[in-house]
Design a protein around this motif. Structure first.
Motif, PDB file in Angstrom:
ATOM      1  N   ALA A   1      43.035  40.468  38.426  1.00 38.04           N
ATOM      2  CA  ALA A   1      42.208  39.528  37.672  1.00 38.04           C
ATOM      3  C   ALA A   1      42.884  39.126  36.365  1.00 38.04           C
ATOM      4  O   ALA A   1      42.855  37.953  35.974  1.00 38.04           O
ATOM      5  CB  ALA A   1      40.834  40.136  37.389  1.00 38.04           C
TER       6      ALA A   1
ATOM      7  N   ARG B   1      45.625  36.659  37.015  1.00 37.51           N
ATOM      8  CA  ARG B   1      45.053  35.324  37.239  1.00 37.51           C
ATOM      9  C   ARG B   1      44.789  34.633  35.892  1.00 37.51           C
ATOM     10  O   ARG B   1      45.170  33.474  35.688  1.00 37.51           O
ATOM     11  CB  ARG B   1      43.760  35.452  38.048  1.00 37.51           C
ATOM     12  CG  ARG B   1      42.773  34.271  37.932  1.00 37.51           C
ATOM     13  CD  ARG B   1      43.039  33.159  38.891  1.00 37.51           C
ATOM     14  NE  ARG B   1      41.923  32.210  38.893  1.00 37.51           N
ATOM     15  CZ  ARG B   1      41.699  31.314  39.833  1.00 37.51           C
ATOM     16  NH1 ARG B   1      42.517  31.213  40.852  1.00 37.51           N
ATOM     17  NH2 ARG B   1      40.677  30.500  39.766  1.00 37.51           N
ATOM     18  N   CYS B   2      44.155  35.355  34.987  1.00 38.53           N
ATOM     19  CA  CYS B   2      43.853  34.765  33.681  1.00 38.53           C
ATOM     20  C   CYS B   2      45.122  34.392  32.932  1.00 38.53           C
ATOM     21  O   CYS B   2      45.200  33.309  32.332  1.00 38.53           O
ATOM     22  CB  CYS B   2      43.014  35.744  32.854  1.00 38.53           C
ATOM     23  SG  CYS B   2      41.346  35.998  33.496  1.00 38.53           S
TER      24      CYS B   2
ATOM     25  N   SER C   1      36.443  34.597  30.996  1.00 37.63           N
ATOM     26  CA  SER C   1      36.481  35.480  32.157  1.00 37.63           C
ATOM     27  C   SER C   1      35.127  36.156  32.312  1.00 37.63           C
ATOM     28  O   SER C   1      34.485  36.513  31.318  1.00 37.63           O
ATOM     29  CB  SER C   1      37.573  36.536  31.979  1.00 37.63           C
ATOM     30  OG  SER C   1      37.445  37.564  32.951  1.00 37.63           O
TER      31      SER C   1
ATOM     32  N   ARG D   1      34.608  39.056  33.397  1.00 39.42           N
ATOM     33  CA  ARG D   1      34.739  40.511  33.340  1.00 39.42           C
ATOM     34  C   ARG D   1      34.925  40.973  31.901  1.00 39.42           C
ATOM     35  O   ARG D   1      35.921  40.573  31.283  1.00 39.42           O
ATOM     36  CB  ARG D   1      35.932  40.955  34.186  1.00 39.42           C
ATOM     37  CG  ARG D   1      35.780  40.646  35.669  1.00 39.42           C
ATOM     38  CD  ARG D   1      36.929  41.204  36.455  1.00 39.42           C
ATOM     39  NE  ARG D   1      36.983  42.655  36.331  1.00 39.42           N
ATOM     40  CZ  ARG D   1      37.910  43.382  36.960  1.00 39.42           C
ATOM     41  NH1 ARG D   1      38.838  42.807  37.711  1.00 39.42           N
ATOM     42  NH2 ARG D   1      37.923  44.685  36.814  1.00 39.42           N
TER      43      ARG D   1
ATOM     44  N   TYR E   1      36.597  36.056  39.231  1.00 41.12           N
ATOM     45  CA  TYR E   1      37.704  36.405  40.127  1.00 41.12           C
ATOM     46  C   TYR E   1      37.289  37.409  41.194  1.00 41.12           C
ATOM     47  O   TYR E   1      37.510  37.191  42.374  1.00 41.12           O
ATOM     48  CB  TYR E   1      38.913  36.929  39.336  1.00 41.12           C
ATOM     49  CG  TYR E   1      40.171  36.914  40.179  1.00 41.12           C
ATOM     50  CD1 TYR E   1      40.754  35.702  40.556  1.00 41.12           C
ATOM     51  CD2 TYR E   1      40.745  38.090  40.634  1.00 41.12           C
ATOM     52  CE1 TYR E   1      41.874  35.677  41.354  1.00 41.12           C
ATOM     53  CE2 TYR E   1      41.874  38.071  41.430  1.00 41.12           C
ATOM     54  CZ  TYR E   1      42.438  36.869  41.785  1.00 41.12           C
ATOM     55  OH  TYR E   1      43.549  36.844  42.585  1.00 41.12           O
TER      56      TYR E   1
ATOM     57  N   ASP F   1      38.218  40.699  41.954  1.00 42.50           N
ATOM     58  CA  ASP F   1      39.147  41.530  42.715  1.00 42.50           C
ATOM     59  C   ASP F   1      38.528  42.868  43.094  1.00 42.50           C
ATOM     60  O   ASP F   1      38.950  43.505  44.060  1.00 42.50           O
ATOM     61  CB  ASP F   1      40.467  41.741  41.961  1.00 42.50           C
ATOM     62  CG  ASP F   1      40.287  42.214  40.535  1.00 42.50           C
ATOM     63  OD1 ASP F   1      39.156  42.125  40.037  1.00 42.50           O
ATOM     64  OD2 ASP F   1      41.275  42.664  39.926  1.00 42.50           O
TER      65      ASP F   1
END
Length: 353
Positions: A18, A21-22, A90, A92, A116, A118
Motif C-alpha cells: 500500500a 502504491r502511494c 490514504s 489507512r 488500496y 492489501d
C-alpha cells in the motif's frame, strides 16, 4: 496544481504494498510537473518540520507513526494552512480520512480518498464512516472497489485506477533467456506457488522450463516440493531480482503464471503482459488478477492444477512476443492523467476552476 497527499505512514517508514502504491502516485504526479506535498509522520532525523526529497515536500504532522490521535487532531489545521488545490488521502488508517475530510473542508477544496486494501478492507465502524467520506473514492481494481461499496461507499463516487507501469522502460531492456513459464512474487504463505508446481508436474513428460522470481520464508519448502515432484531440474529459483532483471525475464518468457490467493492488483503480472507474456491466472475470490485477462485472447483463467496445465499447453499455440502495446493504458503517464482528470472534475464541480 498543489496536491496535498495524506498518509501517516509512507514507504520511508515501512516498505509495504500500500505504501509503494502511494509513493508511486506521488512520483507520477510530481513527474507531471505538479507541486506535491505529503503530510505524514516524521521519518527524518533532524528537527526540521518538513523535508524536501526528490522534489516532493514531506510535512511532519507528528513525530512517529504511533501518534495517530495527535496526527488526526493536527492534520486539519496543517492542511488548511497549506491551502492546497486538492487533498488526496490514504484510507489507512481510516481515522485519517475523517481528519483529512475536516482539513479539506477548512481549505475549501475537494477530497479524494485512496483505498488500496492489501490486507483487505475491514468492516468496522471507523472504516464504514471513512467509506462515506470523500468526493471521489479510488481503488486499484474492481475487487477493492466492491469492498469499498460493501462498507458503505457511494458507488457513483468510486473510480478504479490501476497501479501504473513504465512502458518505455520495458522496451529499453533486451529479452532474457527464453523460458516457457515465469512466476514472480514474494514466496510467503500467500504465494500459492504449489498450484503452479503441481500443474507443471502434470506436464513432466513434456519439454518445458520455468523461472521462479522472488524470495521469502517459503522458498525452501517450494524447492523441496519441486524436488519431490521430480521437476526441480527444469525450474530455476532466481531469488530477488531488480526490475531490469525481471523485465528481461518477462520479455524472454512465453507465459506468466499468477496463482497467489490474495492480490488487490497484479502489478508484476501487468509488467509481464506488457512484456509480451501470455497470462494464466488461477482464480481466487480475494484476487483481482483475473480482471487483467478477462476478454483477452492471450489470457486464461483457471480454477485447478489440471486446468492450469491445460492452459500452459494451449498457450504454447500462441505466438511468442516480447512486447504488447495493449497495455499502454497502464503506463504511468496515462495513470497520472487519470488522477489529474479526477482532481479537475472535482474542482469544477465545486466551482473552483
Amino acid at each position: 496544481m498543489q496536491i496535498a497527499f495524506v498518509s501517516i505512514e509512507t514507504v520511508h517508514h515501512h516498505d509495504t504494498e500500500a505504501n509503494r502504491r502511494c509513493q508511486t502516485v506521488l512520483e507520477v504526479l510530481r513527474d507531471h510537473g505538479h507541486d506535491v506535498h505529503c503530510f505524514c509522520a516524521k521519518f527524518w532525523d533532524d528537527e526540521s518540520p518538513s523535508l524536501e526529497r526528490d522534489d516532493i515536500t514531506y510535512h511532519a504532522v507528528t513525530d512517529d507513526v504511533a501518534s495517530r490521535r495527535s496526527f488526526c487532531l493536527r492534520l486539519p489545521f496543517d492542511l488548511a494552512a497549506e491551502s492546497p488545490d486538492v487533498v488526496h488521502a490514504s484510507a489507512r488508517p481510516p481515522t485519517t480520512v475523517l481528519a483529512a475530510a475536516g482539513g479539506a473542508m477548512l481549505a475549501r477544496t475537494p477530497l479524494l480518498v485512496e483505498w488500496y486494501g492489501d490486507d483487505g478492507v475491514a468492516d468496522d465502524s471507523w472504516t464504514q464512516r471513512a467509506a462515506k467520506r470523500g468526493d471521489r473514492l479510488v481503488a486499484p481494481s474492481e475487487l477493492v472497489a466492491t469492498w469499498v461499496r460493501e462498507r458503505g461507499g457511494d458507488g457513483d463516487r468510486v473510480e478504479t485506477i490501476p497501479n501504473p507501469i513504465d512502458i518505455d522502460s520495458i522496451q529499453e531492456v533486451s529479452p532474457g533467456e527464453r523460458v516457457d513459464v515465469v512466476y514472480a512474487r514474494r514466496l510467503d504463505e500467500g504465494a500459492n506457488l504449489e498450484s503452479l508446481l503441481l500443474g507443471l508436474a502434470e506436464l513432466r513428460d513434456r519439454d518445458w522450463s520455468t523461472t521462479v522470481i522472488g524470495d521469502g520464508p517459503e522458498r525452501e519448502a517450494y524447492e523441496r516440493l519441486a524436488s519431490d515432484l521430480r521437476i526441480d531440474d527444469r525450474i530455476t529459483f532466481a531469488g530477488e531480482c531488480s526490475l531490469e532483471e525481471r523485465l528481461a525475464a518477462y520479455r524472454g518468457a512465453h507465459v506468466f503464471a499468477q496463482t497467489a490467493e490474495r492480490c488487490v492488483f497484479p502489478t508484476e503480472m501487468c509488467w509481464a503482459l506488457a512484456s509480451g507474456c501470455v497470462g494464466i491466472v488461477e482464480y481466487h475470490a480475494n484476487s483481482s488478477a483475473h480482471e487483467l485477462v478477462e476478454g483477452w485472447d492471450r489470457g486464461f483463467r483457471t480454477t485447478s492444477e489440471e486446468e492450469l496445465a491445460d492452459a500452459i499447453l494451449e498457450a504454447g499455440n500462441l505466438e511468442y512476443r516480447d512486447f504488447d502495446d495493449r497495455f499502454g493504458a497502464y503506463d504511468e503517464s496515462v495513470i497520472g492523467d487519470r488522477y489529474l482528470e479526477q482532481y479537475r472534475t472535482l474542482r469544477d464541480e465545486q466551482g473552483l476552476l
